[in-house]
Design a protein around this motif. Structure first.
Motif, PDB file in Angstrom:
ATOM      1  N   PRO A   1      33.847  35.809  42.218  1.00 16.80           N
ATOM      2  CA  PRO A   1      34.272  36.395  40.448  1.00 16.80           C
ATOM      3  C   PRO A   1      35.674  36.215  40.697  1.00 16.80           C
ATOM      4  CG  PRO A   1      33.421  37.988  42.115  1.00 16.80           C
ATOM      5  CD  PRO A   1      33.323  36.746  42.476  1.00 16.80           C
ATOM      6  N   VAL A   2      36.420  35.584  39.674  1.00 16.57           N
ATOM      7  CA  VAL A   2      37.851  36.012  39.542  1.00 16.57           C
ATOM      8  C   VAL A   2      38.232  36.871  39.397  1.00 16.57           C
ATOM      9  CG1 VAL A   2      38.103  35.322  37.682  1.00 16.57           C
ATOM     10  CG2 VAL A   2      39.756  34.198  38.896  1.00 16.57           C
ATOM     11  N   GLN A   3      37.616  37.883  38.093  1.00 16.90           N
ATOM     12  CA  GLN A   3      38.219  39.215  37.613  1.00 16.90           C
ATOM     13  C   GLN A   3      36.885  39.663  37.428  1.00 16.90           C
ATOM     14  OE1 GLN A   3      40.624  36.805  34.407  1.00 16.90           O
ATOM     15  NE2 GLN A   3      39.723  39.098  33.388  1.00 16.90           N
TER      16      GLN A   3
ATOM     17  N   GLY B   1      40.483  43.462  34.568  1.00 20.89           N
ATOM     18  CA  GLY B   1      41.674  42.506  34.588  1.00 20.89           C
ATOM     19  C   GLY B   1      42.623  41.840  35.684  1.00 20.89           C
ATOM     20  N   VAL B   2      43.075  41.430  36.027  1.00 18.75           N
ATOM     21  CA  VAL B   2      43.528  40.937  37.583  1.00 18.75           C
ATOM     22  C   VAL B   2      45.017  41.532  37.414  1.00 18.75           C
ATOM     23  CG1 VAL B   2      44.881  39.034  38.803  1.00 18.75           C
ATOM     24  CG2 VAL B   2      42.872  37.885  37.103  1.00 18.75           C
ATOM     25  N   LYS B   3      46.143  42.199  36.760  1.00 17.94           N
ATOM     26  CA  LYS B   3      47.154  42.457  36.684  1.00 17.94           C
ATOM     27  C   LYS B   3      46.177  44.239  37.397  1.00 17.94           C
ATOM     28  CE  LYS B   3      51.615  44.558  35.253  1.00 17.94           C
ATOM     29  NZ  LYS B   3      52.680  44.098  34.424  1.00 17.94           N
ATOM     30  N   LYS B   4      45.759  44.930  36.033  1.00 19.87           N
ATOM     31  CA  LYS B   4      45.601  45.991  37.227  1.00 19.87           C
ATOM     32  C   LYS B   4      44.173  46.608  38.150  1.00 19.87           C
ATOM     33  CE  LYS B   4      44.841  48.683  32.809  1.00 19.87           C
ATOM     34  NZ  LYS B   4      43.917  48.641  30.879  1.00 19.87           N
ATOM     35  N   GLU B   5      43.864  44.991  38.508  1.00 22.27           N
ATOM     36  CA  GLU B   5      42.872  45.153  39.646  1.00 22.27           C
ATOM     37  C   GLU B   5      43.800  45.149  40.600  1.00 22.27           C
ATOM     38  OE1 GLU B   5      39.864  41.988  40.078  1.00 22.27           O
ATOM     39  OE2 GLU B   5      39.810  42.691  38.222  1.00 22.27           O
ATOM     40  N   HIS B   6      45.229  44.295  40.541  1.00 24.06           N
ATOM     41  CA  HIS B   6      46.123  43.882  41.834  1.00 24.06           C
ATOM     42  C   HIS B   6      46.488  45.631  42.172  1.00 24.06           C
ATOM     43  CE1 HIS B   6      49.678  41.701  43.658  1.00 24.06           C
ATOM     44  NE2 HIS B   6      50.140  43.179  43.227  1.00 24.06           N
ATOM     45  N   VAL B   7      47.533  46.066  41.129  1.00 25.12           N
ATOM     46  CA  VAL B   7      47.961  47.403  41.025  1.00 25.12           C
ATOM     47  C   VAL B   7      47.164  48.120  41.690  1.00 25.12           C
ATOM     48  CG1 VAL B   7      49.462  49.138  39.180  1.00 25.12           C
ATOM     49  CG2 VAL B   7      49.372  46.654  39.462  1.00 25.12           C
ATOM     50  N   HIS B   8      46.015  48.701  41.277  1.00 19.68           N
ATOM     51  CA  HIS B   8      44.839  49.523  41.640  1.00 19.68           C
ATOM     52  C   HIS B   8      44.772  49.101  43.447  1.00 19.68           C
ATOM     53  CE1 HIS B   8      41.086  52.154  41.288  1.00 19.68           C
ATOM     54  NE2 HIS B   8      41.116  51.615  42.705  1.00 19.68           N
ATOM     55  N   THR B   9      44.885  47.764  43.738  1.00 22.37           N
ATOM     56  CA  THR B   9      44.301  47.814  45.176  1.00 22.37           C
ATOM     57  C   THR B   9      45.799  48.085  45.917  1.00 22.37           C
ATOM     58  OG1 THR B   9      43.549  45.799  45.280  1.00 22.37           O
ATOM     59  CG2 THR B   9      44.296  45.741  47.118  1.00 22.37           C
ATOM     60  N   ARG B  10      46.907  48.295  45.410  1.00 20.61           N
ATOM     61  CA  ARG B  10      48.584  48.697  45.911  1.00 20.61           C
ATOM     62  C   ARG B  10      48.472  50.321  46.089  1.00 20.61           C
ATOM     63  NH1 ARG B  10      49.154  44.488  48.443  1.00 20.61           N
ATOM     64  NH2 ARG B  10      50.584  42.723  47.737  1.00 20.61           N
TER      65      ARG B  10
ATOM     66  N   GLU C   1      38.328  56.512  44.572  1.00 17.58           N
ATOM     67  CA  GLU C   1      39.327  55.223  44.653  1.00 17.58           C
ATOM     68  C   GLU C   1      39.193  54.231  44.832  1.00 17.58           C
ATOM     69  OE1 GLU C   1      39.407  58.692  47.696  1.00 17.58           O
ATOM     70  OE2 GLU C   1      37.876  57.483  47.677  1.00 17.58           O
ATOM     71  N   VAL C   2      37.486  53.854  44.913  1.00 20.44           N
ATOM     72  CA  VAL C   2      37.020  51.919  45.061  1.00 20.44           C
ATOM     73  C   VAL C   2      37.079  51.181  43.503  1.00 20.44           C
ATOM     74  CG1 VAL C   2      35.332  51.000  45.849  1.00 20.44           C
ATOM     75  CG2 VAL C   2      36.174  52.432  47.270  1.00 20.44           C
ATOM     76  N   GLU C   3      37.384  50.707  43.635  1.00 26.10           N
ATOM     77  CA  GLU C   3      36.783  49.455  42.515  1.00 26.10           C
ATOM     78  C   GLU C   3      36.982  47.947  42.795  1.00 26.10           C
ATOM     79  OE1 GLU C   3      36.811  49.339  38.778  1.00 26.10           O
ATOM     80  OE2 GLU C   3      38.034  51.352  38.607  1.00 26.10           O
ATOM     81  N   PHE C   4      36.138  47.616  42.194  1.00 31.50           N
ATOM     82  CA  PHE C   4      36.179  45.796  42.889  1.00 31.50           C
ATOM     83  C   PHE C   4      36.788  44.943  42.657  1.00 31.50           C
ATOM     84  CE2 PHE C   4      31.068  44.644  43.167  1.00 31.50           C
ATOM     85  CZ  PHE C   4      31.376  43.408  44.664  1.00 31.50           C
ATOM     86  N   ILE C   5      37.213  44.122  42.987  1.00 34.15           N
ATOM     87  CA  ILE C   5      38.383  43.329  42.592  1.00 34.15           C
ATOM     88  C   ILE C   5      38.060  41.647  43.173  1.00 34.15           C
ATOM     89  CG2 ILE C   5      40.550  42.624  43.590  1.00 34.15           C
ATOM     90  CD1 ILE C   5      40.020  45.350  42.703  1.00 34.15           C
ATOM     91  N   GLY C   6      38.849  40.991  41.842  1.00 34.09           N
ATOM     92  CA  GLY C   6      38.163  39.122  41.881  1.00 34.09           C
ATOM     93  C   GLY C   6      38.949  38.551  42.783  1.00 34.09           C
ATOM     94  N   LEU C   7      38.619  37.484  42.941  1.00 34.17           N
ATOM     95  CA  LEU C   7      40.194  36.178  43.582  1.00 34.17           C
ATOM     96  C   LEU C   7      40.719  36.393  42.911  1.00 34.17           C
ATOM     97  CD1 LEU C   7      37.225  33.202  43.491  1.00 34.17           C
ATOM     98  CD2 LEU C   7      38.285  34.633  45.492  1.00 34.17           C
ATOM     99  N   GLY C   8      41.337  36.380  41.799  1.00 30.60           N
ATOM    100  CA  GLY C   8      42.824  36.378  40.752  1.00 30.60           C
ATOM    101  C   GLY C   8      43.222  37.193  41.514  1.00 30.60           C
ATOM    102  N   ALA C   9      43.407  39.195  41.861  1.00 33.91           N
ATOM    103  CA  ALA C   9      43.861  39.441  42.519  1.00 33.91           C
ATOM    104  C   ALA C   9      43.875  39.141  43.845  1.00 33.91           C
ATOM    105  CB  ALA C   9      43.589  41.105  41.903  1.00 33.91           C
ATOM    106  N   ARG C  10      42.753  39.109  43.887  1.00 25.97           N
ATOM    107  CA  ARG C  10      43.435  38.337  45.769  1.00 25.97           C
ATOM    108  C   ARG C  10      44.263  37.363  45.993  1.00 25.97           C
ATOM    109  NH1 ARG C  10      40.460  38.995  50.794  1.00 25.97           N
ATOM    110  NH2 ARG C  10      40.366  37.177  52.620  1.00 25.97           N
TER     111      ARG C  10
END
Length: 371
Positions: free
Chosen positions: A29-31, A35-44, A215-224
């Motif tokens: 999964p790339v995203q 979406g990539v940006k929100k996945e990135h922010v969610h992880t941070r 707290e948890v969302e699935f995150i793809g390769l883009g945000a990784r």
């Protein structure tokens, strides 16, 4: 073209709207719809769950396993304490990096995780070079996931309180909801978190349990990718390769003291002469650096780096917009004269020279939990 492999979590990714793409021989999964940006922010800000089951997982057994593995890496494996994990590098005879990997001492065996794209090569390399009496077992019946972010411990400890006892780079066999898992407090985002090896048959059930935590969302390769880049962490095959030594790759910290020229087990690994000479005499011509763009446009991998006169001095090996930094960030190699912090260089994008500044990587403050 060979058929792509699927991880044990493939059906779950598809069910949850993961956009699947080919990556290192797998459908990954790339995203997700977030979406990539929100996945990135969610992880941070909270906690992200990543499927990294495409990585290679190997167990080494035998009383000489540590000493034999140590012959292949410039790292202290013999004195790695039980229950601890260490970053290591396979080097070749020219001192170049064949792969980067993680090694854990579980007392009666070593647990090794290698990169997906190098998995077959690394396993063959170990099989060919580990001496007699070392038994190598490939764990192809386990998934691997990473739970990362400042709320990862809060989420996971609700299911399994024992994970709170771990600090950064600790590893343990822990039963999570009745399932025997290998759990390390580590990851590749610069955040606190865990990497969890799970029997394939239980992977989907446990991941559904993790995803039930608020707290948890699935995150793809883009945000990784953007998370690891902001944290100044290398991606093998991009920032590191067989023609690059650990010293050129700014990984001198990964050469254990006991394996350096004045150490009690100096050298003895492939390419030692060249690597130790580079440490002693600084006779290398290029170095990996962090780069921050002055403009708004992301600078991508492959862009040439030039000086003010337009002469080529290097190349970008990873680059994207850094959502946490709020600017485009990159890593690349430059001639050593240009590797000093605050040096201005220029990335060539569609014929235009875009100013960039050599900067400290990581670009964010790493938040590993050290107790």
């Amino acid at each position: 073209m060979s058929e792509l492999s699927k991880t044990p979590l493939y059906d779950l990714h598809v069910e949850l709207g993961g956009k699947m793409v080919p990556f290192a021989g797998f459908e990954m999964p790339v995203q997700y719809p977030l979406g990539v940006k929100k996945e990135h922010v969610h992880t941070r800000d909270h906690a992200g769950l990543f499927d990294v089951s495409h990585m290679g997982q190997v167990i080494l057994k035998g009383e000489n396993a540590a000493a034999e593995l140590e012959k292949l890496v410039p790292v202290d494996i013999i004195d790695l304490p039980a229950g601890k994990q260490r970053y290591a590098l396979f080097t070749n005879d020219e001192g170049g990096i064949m792969d980067d990997l993680m090694v854990t001492n579980y007392g009666d065996h070593l647990y090794v995780v290698v990169n997906a794209a190098c998995k077959e090569q690394d396993i063959a390399h170990m099989q060919a070079n580990l001496g007699e009496g070392v038994e190598l077992e490939v764990l192809d019946d386990r998934a691997l996931v990473a739970l990362q972010g400042p709320e990862a411990a809060q989420a996971l400890s609700r299911i399994c309180p024992e994970v709170n006892e771990l600090v950064f780079m600790d590893s343990r066999h822990i039963a999570i909801d009745g399932v025997d898992c290998f759990v390390s407090r580590s990851g590749y985002t610069g955040e606190d978190g865990y990497e969890i090896s799970i029997p394939s048959a239980e992977a989907e059930r446990l991941c559904r349990l993790f995803l039930e935590q608020p707290e948890v969302e699935f995150i793809g390769l883009g945000a990784r990718d953007s998370l690891r880049l902001e944290s100044g962490l290398c991606l093998y095959g991009h920032d590191l390769d067989p023609t690059t030594t650990p010293i050129e790759g700014s990984l001198i910290w990964a050469i254990s003291k006991c394996r350096r020229a004045d150490g009690e087990r100096a050298g003895g690994f492939p390419g030692a002469e060249k690597i130790l000479d580079q440490i002693a005499n600084k006779n290398y011509t290029r170095k990996r650096v962090g780069l921050i763009a002055s403009g708004k446009a992301p600078i991508r991998e492959g862009a040439d780096l030039v000086n003010a006169e337009g002469e080529k001095i290097g190349v970008v090996t990873s680059g994207s917009f850094g959502p946490t930094v709020g600017k485009p960030v990159a890593m690349g190699y430059v001639e050593t004269a240009y590797s000093v912090l605050e040096t201005e260089v220029f990335a060539v994008v569609r014929g235009k020279q875009m100013p960039m500044v050599v900067s400290k990587a990581p670009f964010i403050q790493q938040r590993y939990y050290r107790g």
